[in-house]
Design an enzyme around this catalytic site. Structure first.
Site, PDB file in Angstrom:
ATOM      1  N   LYS A  15      21.737  -5.262 -47.943  1.00  0.00           N
ATOM      2  CA  LYS A  15      20.841  -5.862 -48.940  1.00  0.00           C
ATOM      3  C   LYS A  15      19.837  -4.825 -49.467  1.00  0.00           C
ATOM      4  O   LYS A  15      19.536  -4.774 -50.661  1.00  0.00           O
ATOM      5  CB  LYS A  15      20.114  -7.063 -48.292  1.00  0.00           C
ATOM      6  CG  LYS A  15      19.051  -7.706 -49.152  1.00  0.00           C
ATOM      7  CD  LYS A  15      19.591  -8.255 -50.454  1.00  0.00           C
ATOM      8  CE  LYS A  15      18.447  -8.601 -51.400  1.00  0.00           C
ATOM      9  NZ  LYS A  15      18.899  -8.982 -52.736  1.00  0.00           N
TER      10      LYS A  15
ATOM     11  N   LYS B 134       8.356  -4.359 -51.682  1.00  0.00           N
ATOM     12  CA  LYS B 134       8.617  -4.483 -50.239  1.00  0.00           C
ATOM     13  C   LYS B 134      10.005  -3.919 -49.897  1.00  0.00           C
ATOM     14  O   LYS B 134      10.172  -3.178 -48.937  1.00  0.00           O
ATOM     15  CB  LYS B 134       8.508  -5.984 -49.875  1.00  0.00           C
ATOM     16  CG  LYS B 134       8.891  -6.376 -48.483  1.00  0.00           C
ATOM     17  CD  LYS B 134      10.184  -7.164 -48.359  1.00  0.00           C
ATOM     18  CE  LYS B 134      10.418  -8.315 -49.256  1.00  0.00           C
ATOM     19  NZ  LYS B 134      11.699  -8.988 -49.108  1.00  0.00           N
TER      20      LYS B 134
ATOM     21  N   THR C  26      15.014 -11.166 -47.099  1.00  0.00           N
ATOM     22  CA  THR C  26      15.304  -9.729 -47.105  1.00  0.00           C
ATOM     23  C   THR C  26      14.320  -9.041 -46.178  1.00  0.00           C
ATOM     24  O   THR C  26      13.119  -8.956 -46.484  1.00  0.00           O
ATOM     25  CB  THR C  26      15.192  -9.145 -48.526  1.00  0.00           C
ATOM     26  OG1 THR C  26      16.022  -9.890 -49.399  1.00  0.00           O
ATOM     27  CG2 THR C  26      15.613  -7.681 -48.532  1.00  0.00           C
TER      28      THR C  26
HETATM   29  P1  NAP Z   1       8.782 -16.630 -52.965  1.00  0.00           P
HETATM   30  O1  NAP Z   1       9.058 -17.511 -54.123  1.00  0.00           O
HETATM   31  O2  NAP Z   1       7.582 -15.746 -52.993  1.00  0.00           O
HETATM   32  O3  NAP Z   1       8.768 -17.541 -51.637  1.00  0.00           O
HETATM   33  C1  NAP Z   1       8.353 -17.019 -50.428  1.00  0.00           C
HETATM   34  C2  NAP Z   1       8.407 -18.088 -49.358  1.00  0.00           C
HETATM   35  O4  NAP Z   1       7.909 -17.536 -48.120  1.00  0.00           O
HETATM   36  C3  NAP Z   1       7.530 -19.321 -49.670  1.00  0.00           C
HETATM   37  O5  NAP Z   1       8.183 -20.456 -49.186  1.00  0.00           O
HETATM   38  C4  NAP Z   1       6.276 -19.018 -48.863  1.00  0.00           C
HETATM   39  O6  NAP Z   1       5.525 -20.171 -48.510  1.00  0.00           O
HETATM   40  C5  NAP Z   1       6.881 -18.418 -47.624  1.00  0.00           C
HETATM   41  N1  NAP Z   1       5.935 -17.666 -46.816  1.00  0.00           N
HETATM   42  C6  NAP Z   1       5.346 -16.499 -47.116  1.00  0.00           C
HETATM   43  N2  NAP Z   1       4.548 -16.075 -46.099  1.00  0.00           N
HETATM   44  C7  NAP Z   1       4.645 -17.030 -45.143  1.00  0.00           C
HETATM   45  C8  NAP Z   1       4.081 -17.183 -43.844  1.00  0.00           C
HETATM   46  N3  NAP Z   1       3.258 -16.252 -43.330  1.00  0.00           N
HETATM   47  N4  NAP Z   1       4.397 -18.280 -43.143  1.00  0.00           N
HETATM   48  C9  NAP Z   1       5.242 -19.214 -43.643  1.00  0.00           C
HETATM   49  N5  NAP Z   1       5.813 -19.135 -44.846  1.00  0.00           N
HETATM   50  C10 NAP Z   1       5.518 -18.049 -45.593  1.00  0.00           C
HETATM   51  O7  NAP Z   1      10.009 -15.631 -52.692  1.00  0.00           O
HETATM   52  P2  NAP Z   1      11.546 -15.753 -53.078  1.00  0.00           P
HETATM   53  O8  NAP Z   1      11.764 -15.095 -54.396  1.00  0.00           O
HETATM   54  O9  NAP Z   1      12.030 -17.130 -52.841  1.00  0.00           O
HETATM   55  O10 NAP Z   1      12.158 -14.749 -51.992  1.00  0.00           O
HETATM   56  C11 NAP Z   1      12.299 -15.116 -50.624  1.00  0.00           C
HETATM   57  C12 NAP Z   1      13.039 -13.983 -49.927  1.00  0.00           C
HETATM   58  O11 NAP Z   1      14.309 -13.757 -50.547  1.00  0.00           O
HETATM   59  C13 NAP Z   1      12.314 -12.640 -49.970  1.00  0.00           C
HETATM   60  O12 NAP Z   1      12.569 -11.944 -48.785  1.00  0.00           O
HETATM   61  C14 NAP Z   1      12.974 -11.930 -51.148  1.00  0.00           C
HETATM   62  O13 NAP Z   1      12.881 -10.529 -51.050  1.00  0.00           O
HETATM   63  C15 NAP Z   1      14.393 -12.433 -51.023  1.00  0.00           C
HETATM   64  N6  NAP Z   1      15.178 -12.502 -52.262  1.00  0.00           N
HETATM   65  C16 NAP Z   1      14.618 -12.915 -53.421  1.00  0.00           C
HETATM   66  C17 NAP Z   1      15.383 -12.950 -54.570  1.00  0.00           C
HETATM   67  C18 NAP Z   1      14.822 -13.365 -55.906  1.00  0.00           C
HETATM   68  O14 NAP Z   1      15.429 -13.001 -56.933  1.00  0.00           O
HETATM   69  N7  NAP Z   1      13.734 -14.110 -56.000  1.00  0.00           N
HETATM   70  C19 NAP Z   1      16.745 -12.583 -54.528  1.00  0.00           C
HETATM   71  C20 NAP Z   1      17.297 -12.206 -53.290  1.00  0.00           C
HETATM   72  C21 NAP Z   1      16.505 -12.161 -52.159  1.00  0.00           C
HETATM   73  P3  NAP Z   1       4.374 -20.760 -49.497  1.00  0.00           P
HETATM   74  O15 NAP Z   1       5.084 -21.545 -50.544  1.00  0.00           O
HETATM   75  O16 NAP Z   1       3.533 -21.577 -48.594  1.00  0.00           O
HETATM   76  O17 NAP Z   1       3.635 -19.554 -50.051  1.00  0.00           O
END
Ligand code: NAP
Length: 288
Positions: free
Chosen positions: A171, A239, A96
């Site tokens: 989104k 965010k 997102t």
């Molecule tokens: P998350 O569990 O916090 O995972 C974030 C991912 O980004 C991890 O793989 C992390 O790597 C990686 N990352 C962060 N900073 C980085 C960097 N500088 N370089 C390389 N990798 C980096 O988040 P999530 O819930 O899966 O969400 C991921 C995305 O989908 C976000 O944009 C969120 O807004 C969106 N989203 C989330 C949901 C939900 O319900 N969770 C639903 C729809 C959309 P590490 O493991 O090394 O930290």
């Protein structure tokens, strides 16, 4: 058969890549913290050393990263996706992010001869695990058509919204609504409980009427118990509120409710809840 790459294996990316593997696709994965690749390697994924290597080994690479800064780093970094993209190959950003960030990635990928699609998702941890996400795609329509089988493996619905930026904006519209709903829900629960009403009864009555919705149904009972296991981390919701407000600024549209709700998420982040579920704003609201 199309070879897929997947960078970013957090809550969402891990579940999504798992479903690609379970559907029988060949998948190469990368995550900054490599231990998050282990469960996927056990299912047969190739593990790459970098985003560059992931893209080089794949026909189409998905990204599912925290925020715009992470998306830019993974794309443009010295070992980034751009260095591995070959002409004709695809890059699909499911993180997102805002429209401007998505457009800058799109331009760079196209300059390399690649094809770009943004495809953020509606749906949280459970829909990601169940292969029931909704993809909001925009950009290269040929890539969208060719990726239908992968979208089907990870989601229940996929839509094409036109030019790059329109999926990202859709989104943000969803999340600013969910974020505002959660803030109002928390204030209602706090007011009800402070009035001496039983929390469980409040949930039951809400669920029977016009305020009923799946989010309150799933999150209400754990919230009353003070449990906030992260399905959607609070830092990501804040965010998204911020990105929606920035979009409103760009278009000259005042967003009063979203601006107020954003302050609640900021306060909860400052109070140390950023890695809890976004429903953890209930704690700061109750303490008022
Ligand atoms: P998350 O569990 O916090 O995972 C974030 C991912 O980004 C991890 O793989 C992390 O790597 C990686 N990352 C962060 N900073 C980085 C960097 N500088 N370089 C390389 N990798 C980096 O988040 P999530 O819930 O899966 O969400 C991921 C995305 O989908 C976000 O944009 C969120 O807004 C969106 N989203 C989330 C949901 C939900 O319900 N969770 C639903 C729809 C959309 P590490 O493991 O090394 O930290």
């Amino acid at each position: 058969m199309t070879r897929y790459g997947f960078v970013g294996l957090g809550i969402m990316g891990n579940a999504m890549a798992t479903n690609l593997l379970k559907a029988g696709f060949q998948v190469t994965v990368w995550n900054r913290n490599p231990s998050r690749c282990d469960s996927l390697a056990a299912l047969g994924a190739q593990v790459a050393e970098s985003p560059r290597e992931t893209a080089a080994a794949s026909d189409v690479t998905f990204a599912m990263l925290s925020d715009p800064a992470a998306s830019l780093e993974v794309c443009f970094g010295s070992e980034g996706v751009l260095r591995g993209i070959r002409p004709g190959c695809g890059y699909i950003e499911s993180s997102t992010i805002d429209a401007a960030t998505s457009r800058s990635i799109s331009e760079a990928v196209k300059k390399q001869g690649g094809r770009y699609l943004e495809a953020p998702v509606s749906g949280s941890k459970k829909p990601a695990e169940d292969g029931a996400l909704i993809f909001l795609a925009a950009g290269d329509e040929s890539l969208y058509q060719e990726t239908a089988a992968a979208f089907d493996a990870m989601g229940k619905k996929h839509l094409f919204l036109g030019e790059v930026g329109q999926g990202a904006r859709m989104k943000l519209v969803i999340n600013m609504i969910l974020g505002g709903m959660m803030a109002t829900f928390c204030e209602g629960l706090a007011l009800g409980e402070k009035s001496g009403l039983d929390g469980g009864l409040i949930l039951e009555i809400l669920d029977a009427g016009a305020a009923a919705n799946p989010m309150f149904r799933v999150k209400g009972a754990p919230m009353l118990k003070g449990e906030f296991p992260a399905s959607f981390p609070l830092k990501h919701m804040q965010k998204d509120m911020h990105l929606a407000l920035a979009c409103g600024d760009e278009l000259g549209l005042p967003l009063h409710c979203t601006a107020t709700a954003n302050e609640i998420y900021k306060q909860a982040r400052a109070a140390g809840s950023e890695d809890e579920d976004f429903s953890a704003i209930f704690q700061v609201i109750k303490q008022r």
